[in-house]
Design a protein around this motif. Structure first.
Motif, PDB file in Angstrom:
ATOM      1  N   SER A  33       0.836  -1.197   0.000  1.00  0.00           N
ATOM      2  CA  SER A  33       0.000   0.000   0.000  1.00  0.00           C
ATOM      3  C   SER A  33       0.874   1.251   0.000  1.00  0.00           C
ATOM      4  CB  SER A  33      -0.941  -0.003   1.205  1.00  0.00           C
ATOM      5  OG  SER A  33      -0.201   0.044   2.406  1.00  0.00           O
ATOM      6  N   SER A  54       2.988   6.328 -10.690  1.00  0.00           N
ATOM      7  CA  SER A  54       1.968   5.838 -11.625  1.00  0.00           C
ATOM      8  C   SER A  54       0.587   6.410 -11.311  1.00  0.00           C
ATOM      9  CB  SER A  54       1.897   4.310 -11.581  1.00  0.00           C
ATOM     10  OG  SER A  54       1.289   3.885 -10.375  1.00  0.00           O
ATOM     11  N   ASP A  55      -0.293   6.361 -12.291  1.00  0.00           N
ATOM     12  CA  ASP A  55      -1.668   6.823 -12.095  1.00  0.00           C
ATOM     13  C   ASP A  55      -2.354   6.031 -10.988  1.00  0.00           C
ATOM     14  OD1 ASP A  55      -1.392   8.745 -14.066  1.00  0.00           O
ATOM     15  OD2 ASP A  55      -2.299   7.501 -15.638  1.00  0.00           O
ATOM     16  N   GLU A  56      -2.077   4.748 -10.898  1.00  0.00           N
ATOM     17  CA  GLU A  56      -2.677   3.918  -9.850  1.00  0.00           C
ATOM     18  C   GLU A  56      -2.206   4.349  -8.468  1.00  0.00           C
ATOM     19  OE1 GLU A  56      -1.080   2.583 -12.551  1.00  0.00           O
ATOM     20  OE2 GLU A  56      -2.838   1.902 -13.674  1.00  0.00           O
ATOM     21  N   GLN A  57      -0.915   4.661  -8.342  1.00  0.00           N
ATOM     22  CA  GLN A  57      -0.387   5.135  -7.065  1.00  0.00           C
ATOM     23  C   GLN A  57      -0.985   6.498  -6.712  1.00  0.00           C
ATOM     24  OE1 GLN A  57       3.684   4.817  -8.357  1.00  0.00           O
ATOM     25  NE2 GLN A  57       4.082   3.083  -6.966  1.00  0.00           N
ATOM     26  N   LYS A  58      -1.124   7.375  -7.705  1.00  0.00           N
ATOM     27  CA  LYS A  58      -1.734   8.685  -7.462  1.00  0.00           C
ATOM     28  C   LYS A  58      -3.176   8.530  -6.995  1.00  0.00           C
ATOM     29  CE  LYS A  58       1.107  11.427 -10.551  1.00  0.00           C
ATOM     30  NZ  LYS A  58       1.184  12.174 -11.806  1.00  0.00           N
ATOM     31  N   GLN A  59      -3.884   7.592  -7.584  1.00  0.00           N
ATOM     32  CA  GLN A  59      -5.262   7.361  -7.179  1.00  0.00           C
ATOM     33  C   GLN A  59      -5.315   6.855  -5.738  1.00  0.00           C
ATOM     34  OE1 GLN A  59      -7.406   4.715  -9.761  1.00  0.00           O
ATOM     35  NE2 GLN A  59      -9.344   5.100  -8.746  1.00  0.00           N
ATOM     36  N   GLU A  60      -4.415   5.963  -5.380  1.00  0.00           N
ATOM     37  CA  GLU A  60      -4.409   5.405  -4.030  1.00  0.00           C
ATOM     38  C   GLU A  60      -4.175   6.466  -2.958  1.00  0.00           C
ATOM     39  OE1 GLU A  60      -2.310   1.893  -1.370  1.00  0.00           O
ATOM     40  OE2 GLU A  60      -1.785   2.093  -3.472  1.00  0.00           O
ATOM     41  N   ASP A  62      -4.889   9.628  -3.411  1.00  0.00           N
ATOM     42  CA  ASP A  62      -5.827  10.700  -3.748  1.00  0.00           C
ATOM     43  C   ASP A  62      -5.070  11.987  -4.087  1.00  0.00           C
ATOM     44  OD1 ASP A  62      -8.136  12.043  -4.308  1.00  0.00           O
ATOM     45  OD2 ASP A  62      -8.960  11.953  -2.277  1.00  0.00           O
ATOM     46  N   PHE A  63      -4.192  11.877  -5.073  1.00  0.00           N
ATOM     47  CA  PHE A  63      -3.359  13.010  -5.484  1.00  0.00           C
ATOM     48  C   PHE A  63      -4.187  14.242  -5.831  1.00  0.00           C
ATOM     49  CE2 PHE A  63      -0.966  15.519  -8.569  1.00  0.00           C
ATOM     50  CZ  PHE A  63       0.188  15.770  -7.847  1.00  0.00           C
ATOM     51  N   ASP A  64      -5.333  14.055  -6.479  1.00  0.00           N
ATOM     52  CA  ASP A  64      -6.178  15.204  -6.843  1.00  0.00           C
ATOM     53  C   ASP A  64      -6.569  16.005  -5.604  1.00  0.00           C
ATOM     54  OD1 ASP A  64      -6.058  14.661  -9.548  1.00  0.00           O
ATOM     55  OD2 ASP A  64      -7.931  13.527  -9.561  1.00  0.00           O
TER      56      ASP A  64
END
Length: 75
Positions: A33, A54-60, A62-64
Motif C-alpha cells: 500500500s 503511476s496513475d494507480e499510485q496517485k489514485q491510491e 488521492d493526489f487530486d
C-alpha cells in the motif's frame, strides 16, 4: 525496508506549489500500500511528485485532493 517489521520506504517527494519545496513524501509499505507523510508543517497543497508515480499510485493517495489542500492562515 524490512518486510518482517512492516516498514515502508519513501518512493517520491511531494512538491509544493512553489515548484521546488518538498512538503511531504509518498511511502510504499511492505504490504504494497501507499501513503503520504507530511513534513513538520503538516498538509500543504501539492503540485507534483518527483519522481513521477503511476496513475494507480496517485489514485491510491488521492493526489487530486492533495492539489486542492488550502494553506492555513493561522501561521
Amino acid at each position: 525496508m524490512n518486510d518482517d517489521k512492516g516498514e515502508g520506504v519513501a518512493i517520491a517527494n511531494l512538491i509544493g506549489t512553489d515548484g521546488c519545496s518538498v512538503v511531504g513524501w509518498v511511502y510504499r509499505w511492505s504490504t504494497g500500500s501507499h501513503a503520504v507523510m507530511w513534513d513538520v508543517q503538516g498538509p500543504q497543497p501539492v503540485s507534483e511528485t518527483r519522481p513521477d508515480i503511476s496513475d494507480e499510485q496517485k489514485q491510491e493517495i488521492d493526489f487530486d485532493a492533495l492539489t486542492r489542500i488550502r494553506k492555513s492562515d493561522s501561521g
